[in-house]
Design a protein around this motif. Structure first.
Motif, mmCIF file in Angstrom:
data_model
loop_
_atom_site.group_PDB
_atom_site.id
_atom_site.type_symbol
_atom_site.label_atom_id
_atom_site.label_comp_id
_atom_site.label_asym_id
_atom_site.label_seq_id
_atom_site.Cartn_x
_atom_site.Cartn_y
_atom_site.Cartn_z
ATOM 1 N N LEU A 1 0.979 -1.096 -0.025
ATOM 2 C CA LEU A 1 -0.155 0.061 -0.109
ATOM 3 C C LEU A 1 0.835 1.446 0.003
ATOM 4 C CD1 LEU A 1 -2.954 0.802 0.230
ATOM 5 C CD2 LEU A 1 -2.907 0.791 2.580
ATOM 6 N N VAL A 2 2.112 1.338 0.740
ATOM 7 C CA VAL A 2 2.601 2.415 0.741
ATOM 8 C C VAL A 2 3.368 2.844 -0.625
ATOM 9 C CG1 VAL A 2 4.907 3.660 1.700
ATOM 10 C CG2 VAL A 2 3.262 2.094 3.275
ATOM 11 N N PRO A 3 4.216 1.952 -1.368
ATOM 12 C CA PRO A 3 4.622 2.497 -2.520
ATOM 13 C C PRO A 3 3.427 2.754 -3.627
ATOM 14 C CG PRO A 3 4.887 0.292 -2.485
ATOM 15 C CD PRO A 3 4.390 0.738 -0.998
ATOM 16 N N LEU A 4 2.420 2.032 -3.587
ATOM 17 C CA LEU A 4 1.329 2.352 -4.278
ATOM 18 C C LEU A 4 0.633 3.717 -4.208
ATOM 19 C CD1 LEU A 4 -1.060 1.373 -6.238
ATOM 20 C CD2 LEU A 4 -2.495 0.581 -4.192
ATOM 21 N N TYR A 5 0.248 4.076 -2.918
ATOM 22 C CA TYR A 5 -0.160 5.388 -2.313
ATOM 23 C C TYR A 5 0.656 6.755 -2.918
ATOM 24 C CZ TYR A 5 -2.353 9.246 0.432
ATOM 25 O OH TYR A 5 -2.851 10.520 0.865
ATOM 26 N N ILE A 6 2.056 6.387 -2.493
ATOM 27 C CA ILE A 6 2.948 7.502 -2.829
ATOM 28 C C ILE A 6 3.285 7.675 -4.278
ATOM 29 C CG2 ILE A 6 5.583 8.002 -2.760
ATOM 30 C CD1 ILE A 6 5.783 6.497 -0.036
ATOM 31 N N SER A 7 3.185 6.828 -5.201
ATOM 32 C CA SER A 7 3.128 6.821 -6.536
ATOM 33 C C SER A 7 2.093 7.511 -7.243
ATOM 34 C CB SER A 7 3.548 5.544 -7.209
ATOM 35 O OG SER A 7 2.226 4.592 -7.291
ATOM 36 N N ALA B 1 -3.538 -1.957 -7.840
ATOM 37 C CA ALA B 1 -3.268 -2.311 -6.603
ATOM 38 C C ALA B 1 -3.154 -4.022 -6.625
ATOM 39 C CB ALA B 1 -4.787 -1.963 -6.082
ATOM 40 N N LYS B 2 -3.869 -4.457 -7.498
ATOM 41 C CA LYS B 2 -3.903 -6.305 -7.325
ATOM 42 C C LYS B 2 -2.456 -6.694 -7.840
ATOM 43 C CE LYS B 2 -8.909 -7.591 -7.446
ATOM 44 N NZ LYS B 2 -9.440 -6.062 -7.401
ATOM 45 N N ALA B 3 -2.064 -5.857 -8.850
ATOM 46 C CA ALA B 3 -0.796 -6.392 -9.471
ATOM 47 C C ALA B 3 0.548 -6.184 -8.653
ATOM 48 C CB ALA B 3 -0.616 -5.770 -10.746
ATOM 49 N N VAL B 4 0.395 -5.004 -7.994
ATOM 50 C CA VAL B 4 1.428 -4.711 -6.847
ATOM 51 C C VAL B 4 1.403 -5.805 -5.694
ATOM 52 C CG1 VAL B 4 2.052 -3.257 -5.167
ATOM 53 C CG2 VAL B 4 1.572 -2.260 -7.250
ATOM 54 N N LEU C 1 6.725 -0.972 -10.059
ATOM 55 C CA LEU C 1 5.670 -1.511 -10.243
ATOM 56 C C LEU C 1 4.635 -0.625 -10.305
ATOM 57 C CD1 LEU C 1 7.445 -3.751 -9.823
ATOM 58 C CD2 LEU C 1 5.871 -4.826 -8.340
ATOM 59 N N PRO C 2 4.162 0.069 -9.313
ATOM 60 C CA PRO C 2 2.909 1.010 -9.492
ATOM 61 C C PRO C 2 2.939 2.071 -10.438
ATOM 62 C CG PRO C 2 3.784 1.285 -7.257
ATOM 63 C CD PRO C 2 4.842 0.527 -8.064
ATOM 64 N N GLU C 3 4.207 2.150 -11.174
ATOM 65 C CA GLU C 3 4.361 3.056 -12.250
ATOM 66 C C GLU C 3 4.111 2.429 -13.717
ATOM 67 O OE1 GLU C 3 7.785 6.301 -11.213
ATOM 68 O OE2 GLU C 3 8.434 4.323 -11.951
ATOM 69 N N VAL D 1 6.907 -8.930 -15.433
ATOM 70 C CA VAL D 1 7.924 -8.007 -14.954
ATOM 71 C C VAL D 1 7.981 -7.729 -13.483
ATOM 72 C CG1 VAL D 1 8.960 -5.847 -15.555
ATOM 73 C CG2 VAL D 1 8.169 -7.446 -17.480
ATOM 74 N N GLY D 2 6.652 -7.430 -13.024
ATOM 75 C CA GLY D 2 6.826 -6.906 -11.784
ATOM 76 C C GLY D 2 7.268 -8.114 -10.955
ATOM 77 N N ALA D 3 6.382 -9.196 -11.116
ATOM 78 C CA ALA D 3 6.946 -10.687 -10.111
ATOM 79 C C ALA D 3 8.307 -10.982 -10.213
ATOM 80 C CB ALA D 3 5.933 -11.736 -10.481
ATOM 81 N N ALA D 4 8.974 -10.829 -11.270
ATOM 82 C CA ALA D 4 10.299 -11.268 -11.829
ATOM 83 C C ALA D 4 11.086 -10.256 -11.067
ATOM 84 C CB ALA D 4 10.591 -11.301 -13.230
#
Length: 540
Positions: free
Chosen positions: A211-217, A469-472, A459-461, A342-345
């Motif tokens: 949640l933190v990186p998601l909200y900040i981005s 949200a779900k992908a992060v 990732l959020p980018e 890519v995010g998971a990798a």
């Protein structure tokens, strides 16, 4: 598309891209005041027939928070602030100062993330004696690993909660397991209460890790989004260091471990209170069809003068509240799977590159160099992590995410080779202790430069707003699952193959990561989330 950049009061124009009619680009025909010698007058001298492009010119000229080409979508509704009311000199003012307090509140979640991970290390020996499990290594292992299991659950559920309730309300909900878990751990009279407390705290840090990186981005201005994104990793490091410092009184007061756990209740409450007064993500509000509330959030974050610009960008991005909310299975569709993989990798490479192994063995490595104090060894590793993250923060919006990732994994691989050679090469035996310390510190510095902070920022980018949200959450779930299994089997692998062979294996992973990043990761520096989303979109 026509762009205009202000420089010393003059106007520099360039022409690229779209050749559509003005009506298609700007159906409202929005006009901006020109002024003598201003940017718009320069545009008219270049193409007087394009009377409807002033809005695009304004957005290109100021290099604003959310740059985006209007060719990707139409302006569908009227923003609360008419462009005619926005003076050009005000639009040029950067408004990041409005964002910083809310980033600071969100980073309380990052501090708690680091603190809950690190607090058990110093306290384990003393709590084991008080709870009667000093001779039971299995139960001690459960105290440590239960939080990882909880974090895995929390990271997967955090995405759904953030999509359903919004970012700020999910933060408030997250404060409940964080505070309750800390309280139960501090007051535990038996191992069951301690494990329940650690599980709840783990769920809390799992949610906050996504949640933190998601909200900040989503609330950060484009031009400093990279810098603010690395603040998340910096505060995680600060949380770990705070846990280390909190353990210093244990030598004089063995019962201090309860205070160490209990003090985490305070930032959990502050997180909930702070988020109650923080603006919701404008992107989430817009996606929910709450346009008026999104405009209000933009006004609080960036100022009144930015409302038209940001809302235009959101509409032009093609986002639509009529599109159904993405489900978990949508992440594996042709439309999204490539970017999700890519995010998971990135998180898999981060864990498989050996960061936990280096930290785990840092104490013994430093002892071989004559540094007998465990606290001194941990402090040196922690200081290297914080210092590297600070360097990354200053470079993120200058060098870019992709270049820092490549540099980071390259440095980690070289450090792993140095560590492996220091343990095996007889010619280096007289210097093995010193080389091992140098290799460990360089590895941690390299990790903090890119592999540590960049994945949570990137990732959020790169994820579309519909699945963000779900992908992060899925990617962070991969992080926690791999972390759990590495911790479970690492010692067995070391005992079977030897630490030097394992370090060579980690070096190979770093080399593979460099090749993968070079071929699959896109650069996001200086680009709005909507612009990135349009480039990466794949139509079914």
């Amino acid at each position: 598309m026509m762009r205009c950049a202000l420089k010393g009061g003059g106007c520099i124009t360039s022409w690229s891209g779209d050749r559509r009619s003005p009506a298609a680009v700007n159906p409202r025909g929005v006009r901006m005041p020109t002024g003598n010698g201003g940017c718009c007058s320069g545009l008219r001298s270049r193409a007087a027939d394009l009377a409807g492009l002033e809005m695009a010119t304004l957005r290109g000229s100021v290099g604003g928070l959310f740059r985006s080409s209007p060719r990707y979508g139409r302006l569908q509704a009227t923003a609360a602030v008419d462009p005619e009311d926005v003076p050009l000199e005000k639009v040029q003012v950067k408004s990041s100062g409005h964002v910083l307090p809310y980033v600071g509140v969100a980073c309380l979640g990052a501090i708690l993330f680091g603190y809950h991970l690190g607090v058990v290390n110093g306290a384990l020996e003393h709590l084991a004696k008080d709870l009667g499990i000093a001779e039971n290594a299995v139960l001690q292992g459960w105290v440590v690993s239960t939080s990882l299991a909880g974090a895995t659950v929390g990271s997967f559920t955090g995405g759904s909660l953030a999509d359903k309730f919004g970012r700020t309300r999910t933060f408030i909900l997250d404060a409940v397991p964080l505070a309750l878990g800390a309280f139960l751990s501090a007051t535990a009279q038996d191992i069951r209460a301690m494990i329940i407390g650690r599980l709840l705290a783990g769920i809390g840090i799992g949610i906050s890790s996504a949640l933190v990186p998601l909200y900040i981005s989503e609330i950060s201005p484009t031009e400093i989004r990279g810098t603010l994104g690395t603040v998340n990793q910096l505060f995680i490091c600060i949380g770990i260091l705070a846990a280390l410092l909190a353990g210093l009184p244990l030598a004089r007061n063995p019962a201090w471990w309860r205070t160490m756990f209990g003090v985490a209740v305070v930032p959990s409450i502050l997180l909930a209170v702070g988020m109650a007064f923080s603006p919701e993500s404008p992107r989430w509000l817009f996606q929910q069809g709450k346009v008026t509330q999104a405009e209000s959030a933009v006004k609080r974050l960036y100022g009144k003068e930015k409302v038209t610009e940001v809302m235009y960008d959101l509409r032009a991005s093609g986002q639509s509240s009529s599109e159904p909310e993405a489900g978990w299975f949508d992440l594996f569709s042709n439309r999204y799977w490539k970017v999700v993989s890519v995010g998971a990798a990135l998180f898999l490479f981060q864990q498989l590159a050996g960061i936990n192994a280096v930290v785990y063995y840092s104490t013994s490595v430093f002892r071989s160099a004559g540094i007998a104090s465990d606290v001194a060894a941990s402090a040196l590793v922690g200081a290297a992590n914080v210092f590297g993250t600070m360097i990354a923060s200053s470079l993120m919006d200058k060098q870019g995410r992709k270049s820092l990732l490549i540099t980071s994994f390259s440095g980690m691989g070289a450090s792993m080779l140095l560590l492996a050679l220091s343990f095996t090469w007889k010619a280096l035996a007289p210097y093995s202790g010193t080389l091992a310390v140098v290799g460990t510190v360089l590895y941690v510095l390299s990790f903090a430069l890119g592999a540590g902070p960049v994945p949570a920022l990137l990732l959020p980018e790169i994820f579309a707003s519909r699945i963000r949200a779900k992908a992060v959450a899925l990617s962070l779930g991969m992080h926690w699952v791999s972390n759990f299994f590495i911790g479970l089997y690492f010692l067995s692998v070391v005992n079977k193959f030897g630490i030097s062979t394992v370090y060579l294996g980690f070096a190979s992973v770093c080399a593979l990561a460099v090749l993968y990043i070079a071929g699959n990761v896109v650069e996001t520096k200086g680009r709005s989330l909507e612009e990135i989303e349009r480039e990466l979109s794949v139509v079914d």
